[in-house]
Design an enzyme around this catalytic site. Structure first.
Site, short mmCIF file in Angstrom:
data_model
loop_
_atom_site.label_atom_id
_atom_site.label_comp_id
_atom_site.label_asym_id
_atom_site.label_seq_id
_atom_site.Cartn_x
_atom_site.Cartn_y
_atom_site.Cartn_z
N ARG A 44 -1.23 -8.29 -27.81
CA ARG A 44 -2.24 -8.59 -28.83
C ARG A 44 -3.53 -7.84 -28.54
NH1 ARG A 44 -1.54 -15.00 -28.80
NH2 ARG A 44 -1.27 -14.49 -26.61
N ASP B 39 2.33 -9.33 -23.43
CA ASP B 39 1.39 -9.70 -24.49
C ASP B 39 0.67 -8.44 -24.93
OD1 ASP B 39 -0.62 -10.74 -26.13
OD2 ASP B 39 -0.94 -12.49 -24.85
#
Length: 118
Positions: free
Chosen positions: A42, A40
């Protein structure tokens, strides 16, 4: 606010490549790693900047992702409540939902998923 970060920030093309790997049995996180990408990637900096520009210090956060709450708390925000989103459980996304809970501590009720499997 909604941040468009396709495929946990890996971009649309890589997300499509990850889908192909998921078709071979890898879960969503394993597929990203197999592509030499982070599970991830983000970044919530833009959300933090927007909230601060609006003078917001406390929020009701609608998410199943505890990483989002942690990111905001680490930037000085108070989470008044974390409201889970609904989920749509189907044969094609059960493994995906379980991976989110088991690998990244999402607040999805696995009992609902297991009920669907019965």
């Amino acid at each position: 606010m909604y941040l468009r970060q396709e495929g946990r920030g890996i971009g649309l093309f890589s997300k499509l490549e990850a889908y192909l790997l998921q078709d071979t049995g890898l879960d969503t996180y394993e597929a990203n790693l197999a592509l030499s990408l982070p599970e991830d990637s983000r970044n919530y900096t833009v959300a933090v900047q927007m909230l601060k520009a609006l003078g917001v210090n406390e929020i009701h956060l609608i998410t199943n992702n505890s990483n989002k709450a942690d990111a905001l708390i680490n930037h000085g925000f108070k989470i008044i409540s974390q409201v889970p989103t609904g989920i749509y459980c189907s044969v094609s996304n059960i493994k995906y939902l379980k991976a989110k809970v088991e690998k990244h501590n999402h607040t999805i009720d696995l009992k609902k998923i297991n009920y669907f499997l019965e």
